[in-house]
Scaffold this motif. Sequence first.
Motif, PDB file in Angstrom:
ATOM      1  N   ALA A 237       0.831  -1.212   0.000  1.00 19.28           N
ATOM      2  CA  ALA A 237       0.000   0.000   0.000  1.00 19.28           C
ATOM      3  C   ALA A 237       0.859   1.251   0.000  1.00 19.28           C
ATOM      4  O   ALA A 237       0.572   2.224  -0.714  1.00 19.28           O
ATOM      5  CB  ALA A 237      -0.939  -0.011   1.194  1.00 19.28           C
ATOM      6  N   ALA A 238       1.920   1.259   0.789  1.00 26.77           N
ATOM      7  CA  ALA A 238       2.803   2.423   0.833  1.00 26.77           C
ATOM      8  C   ALA A 238       3.492   2.642  -0.505  1.00 26.77           C
ATOM      9  O   ALA A 238       3.687   3.785  -0.939  1.00 26.77           O
ATOM     10  CB  ALA A 238       3.832   2.248   1.944  1.00 26.77           C
ATOM     11  N   ALA A 239       3.864   1.540  -1.178  1.00 22.48           N
ATOM     12  CA  ALA A 239       4.526   1.671  -2.477  1.00 22.48           C
ATOM     13  C   ALA A 239       3.568   2.190  -3.540  1.00 22.48           C
ATOM     14  O   ALA A 239       3.928   3.015  -4.375  1.00 22.48           O
ATOM     15  CB  ALA A 239       5.109   0.321  -2.900  1.00 22.48           C
ATOM     16  N   VAL A 240       2.307   1.723  -3.511  1.00 17.54           N
ATOM     17  CA  VAL A 240       1.338   2.112  -4.538  1.00 17.54           C
ATOM     18  C   VAL A 240       0.816   3.521  -4.310  1.00 17.54           C
ATOM     19  O   VAL A 240       0.695   4.320  -5.246  1.00 17.54           O
ATOM     20  CB  VAL A 240       0.168   1.104  -4.573  1.00 17.54           C
ATOM     21  N   LEU A 241       0.517   3.854  -3.072  1.00 12.20           N
ATOM     22  CA  LEU A 241      -0.123   5.130  -2.766  1.00 12.20           C
ATOM     23  C   LEU A 241       0.856   6.253  -2.456  1.00 12.20           C
ATOM     24  O   LEU A 241       0.468   7.418  -2.435  1.00 12.20           O
ATOM     25  CB  LEU A 241      -1.087   4.960  -1.585  1.00 12.20           C
ATOM     26  N   GLY A 242       2.116   5.925  -2.185  1.00 15.57           N
ATOM     27  CA  GLY A 242       3.098   6.963  -1.924  1.00 15.57           C
ATOM     28  C   GLY A 242       3.306   7.228  -0.447  1.00 15.57           C
ATOM     29  O   GLY A 242       2.739   6.565   0.424  1.00 15.57           O
ATOM     30  N   GLU A 243       4.119   8.255  -0.166  1.00 20.06           N
ATOM     31  CA  GLU A 243       4.514   8.531   1.211  1.00 20.06           C
ATOM     32  C   GLU A 243       3.328   8.908   2.101  1.00 20.06           C
ATOM     33  O   GLU A 243       3.352   8.694   3.291  1.00 20.06           O
ATOM     34  CB  GLU A 243       5.557   9.656   1.224  1.00 20.06           C
ATOM     35  N   SER A 244       2.307   9.509   1.528  1.00 18.52           N
ATOM     36  CA  SER A 244       1.145   9.912   2.335  1.00 18.52           C
ATOM     37  C   SER A 244       0.048   8.857   2.285  1.00 18.52           C
ATOM     38  O   SER A 244      -1.133   9.185   2.395  1.00 18.52           O
ATOM     39  CB  SER A 244       0.597  11.247   1.835  1.00 18.52           C
ATOM     40  N   ALA A 245       0.425   7.594   2.119  1.00 15.87           N
ATOM     41  CA  ALA A 245      -0.565   6.531   1.953  1.00 15.87           C
ATOM     42  C   ALA A 245      -1.511   6.456   3.140  1.00 15.87           C
ATOM     43  O   ALA A 245      -2.721   6.231   2.961  1.00 15.87           O
ATOM     44  CB  ALA A 245       0.143   5.187   1.754  1.00 15.87           C
ATOM     45  N   ASP A 246      -1.005   6.666   4.354  1.00 14.58           N
ATOM     46  CA  ASP A 246      -1.885   6.568   5.518  1.00 14.58           C
ATOM     47  C   ASP A 246      -2.958   7.651   5.509  1.00 14.58           C
ATOM     48  O   ASP A 246      -4.136   7.383   5.796  1.00 14.58           O
ATOM     49  CB  ASP A 246      -1.070   6.631   6.805  1.00 14.58           C
ATOM     50  N   ASP A 247      -2.573   8.887   5.123  1.00 12.07           N
ATOM     51  CA  ASP A 247      -3.557   9.971   5.047  1.00 12.07           C
ATOM     52  C   ASP A 247      -4.578   9.705   3.945  1.00 12.07           C
ATOM     53  O   ASP A 247      -5.776   9.978   4.106  1.00 12.07           O
ATOM     54  CB  ASP A 247      -2.855  11.302   4.789  1.00 12.07           C
ATOM     55  N   GLN A 248      -4.105   9.167   2.811  1.00 10.33           N
ATOM     56  CA  GLN A 248      -5.019   8.869   1.709  1.00 10.33           C
ATOM     57  C   GLN A 248      -6.042   7.809   2.114  1.00 10.33           C
ATOM     58  O   GLN A 248      -7.225   7.921   1.773  1.00 10.33           O
ATOM     59  CB  GLN A 248      -4.242   8.394   0.485  1.00 10.33           C
ATOM     60  N   LEU A 249      -5.594   6.802   2.821  1.00  9.54           N
ATOM     61  CA  LEU A 249      -6.505   5.740   3.233  1.00  9.54           C
ATOM     62  C   LEU A 249      -7.522   6.242   4.256  1.00  9.54           C
ATOM     63  O   LEU A 249      -8.680   5.810   4.243  1.00  9.54           O
ATOM     64  CB  LEU A 249      -5.715   4.559   3.799  1.00  9.54           C
ATOM     65  N   ARG A 250      -7.105   7.147   5.125  1.00  5.60           N
ATOM     66  CA  ARG A 250      -8.068   7.693   6.084  1.00  5.60           C
ATOM     67  C   ARG A 250      -9.091   8.571   5.375  1.00  5.60           C
ATOM     68  O   ARG A 250     -10.277   8.549   5.706  1.00  5.60           O
ATOM     69  CB  ARG A 250      -7.337   8.502   7.153  1.00  5.60           C
TER      70      ARG A 250
END
Length: 806
Positions: A237-250
């Motif tokens: 998920a971090a690789a696909v969504l980038g460094e802000s993956a956690d914020d994007q998922l929230r």
Amino acid sequence: MSTEPETTEDAEPGLPGAENTPAGGTGAGGGETGGGETGAGLPASAEEAPAGTGQAADLENAPADTRQAASAEGDPAGPRQAADPENAPAGTGQAASEEGSPAGTGQAADAGGGDAGTPQVSEAEAELRAQQAERERIEQRKAEKKAPIASGTKLSGKAADLLAAVRAVESGEKPSATVFEEPRPAPRRSAPEPERRPRPVAPEPVSAPAGPAPEAVEAVRQVLGEGGAPEVLAPQAAAVLGESADDQLRADPWQLLRIAGVRPEQADGFARALLGAECGPDDERRGRAVTGWLLEQAALAGHTVLEMPALLAALAQRGVPEPDSAVQGAIAEGEALVFQDALEGEAGAPAPAGGEGAEEDQERPVRVLVGLERYAMAEESLADGLARLVNSAPKQDGSAEEWERAAAGAQGSAAELIRAVAGQGLVLHTGGEASLAEPAALLTAARSLGLRGWAATHGPIGRNRFAALLRRSGQAAEAPGQADEAPADSPVATVSGLLAGLEGPGRDTEGALDLDLLVVLDAPQLDVETAALLTESLPDGARLVLAGDPAVLWSAGPGRVFADLLAARICPQVASRRPDPGPLGELVSGIGIGELNQVEAPGKEVVIVPVRDAGEAVHRTVQLVADSVPRAIGVPAEETQVITPGHGGAVGTRALNAALKERLNPGPGRFGGFDPGDRIVHSPAPGRALPGRVVTADAEGLHLSCEGETVVVPRERVEQSVRHGWALTAHQAVGSRWPAVVVVLPGDAAQALSRPWVYTAFGRADRHLSVVHGVEQALPRAVAEVPAKPRTTRLPVLLAPQISGT
């Protein structure tokens, strides 16, 4: 929640084009719902065959002149006369068929390249970097075009904004680190005053792209845990969504659908856990995410685009209350592109009389298509590259008299092929295994005239076979090497190795492949992205020959490039008149035209082994590979390949590989489930498969030998990219051949069978074919009535206005 990438063998019935799936979601052919993955009833040895067969247990005692009816009118009970595999009638010809489309992990088609010469960079990384560089060149080439793109193909809105952003990054106006993690390729330089041919330029070393930061992965892991999703998905998920993956998922939990293997119902559960009462089926974020997911699934099934009605129906089936709004939202956000193409037969129709005003009043029939940007750009780039080859004259290497002398020295279709290539930049060649002698003759003739000619195959097995064919025909007679191995300087590479720079002639100072003629074998396996990269890599004046058997399964990736070009008739086509020899050739040729014929097989080239259930199918398969075929046919177990429709189920590749390992190479599986000597299939990239063997394992990872090439798979990638390989699917086997093949058709595989599947599976055998047959009349019915499933593509529409005379 499954962490295995979604593939068309696991695709869902509700997806447009999911009828292409051989197993998985349909429960047919050993898919994930095919009755579990047990080896129920597995015997420990071949001697434990069920009693009551009433026949001698020996292939050597099989009646040489026996023939078993294989037509739909035959007696379904007939096969029971050969209940023991070693008593099967030797003269039987039967077949089976499926239109599968594997993609993703471990299902693919094959490739080569290896790590030779660049041990610090893996083949997958080199290929990904080469593809990234080529895609940037494609975008730059498109930006320089002054003429407008044909109707319905121009990018606008968010797509145009994205392309503008790419150009801004390349020009330095924006920091590239915010967009790409890979460096830009060096700008093209003009070649020095020739010398007729520029010297090859070695690819510049490129540092491997860095993975996601540990703190980013940890942040994503925390979000996944809060939503009840498997935390093992965090690195991906971090690789696909980038460094802000956690914020994007929230902010948008349905972004989880961008992770391979995640399904809408799983993303819904994740969203409910994070959003609570705010979560609902009418959430516009869900509609956009499901739209993108459906388009990705369609690509896995072979489509480059979907017709709007089909996409809307699939969205409704997925519980999206307003499908139109969902699609429009995805288009507005740049997550999908929309096209309006004239219906077939209308693109070239004359304009109605009465001038421009009358034409505006006349409503032209069109079809509305929706697709993902990556495949839309690849298809447009491919059309541009093919049009460049067709519309421009090839470089004049050799006089017309020299080409004619070369053609006169060849025979039959080979002479036609040489004459066609002499004056054309693009030529198509069709035929079976025996017809490979004709591209070999062409390559021999071209190199004798001074052309830098190369051939490219789908995988390393095909590469080595064609190199041996060239050597036998005199092309590489001066090269060192044994008769059963490819010489190091043979002009044959794999497509993936050629594009990655790991094989082949290298690139010239312009960045193009340093060659004059490229013959691509196994052309039906080219998807639109690979084909686009190949055509964009060819220098001006080069000749391209696409050769292959149009009856085999199509590419694992999206598109049907070879079939589209054959239908478009934009260039010369040479059909080989050289038939495949022997009973196997007769059987497979009949399947290709929809006929399951009886064949005389005095040397037991074809044997049918009827089975009643899954347990017996597994038992007979192990018995054939380990005992019967080596003893009666003389082909050892390591040269016998098992092919079955799907991965899951009681007779899928997993169950068969477990049983075959227990018999042929038992061990504790101490290296991630593998032991030295295990047969494996390695998938370095989605849609590709490399058969090989386990050599050893250490701190670096799992050491494999794949057709003489050493491959080291890092420990963290072993689980997702390496599987046991005694049994493969037909798509994993395409492009390769073995001395003996055992095709397993369990009773639940009936819905997975099609003519292309049977043709491909049966055609992998060189000397002997055994069919473990449990589908009765579904086999001849599939051959006669189930052709290749259609794929929705735009290549013919894009080519038509660019090719003079069409």
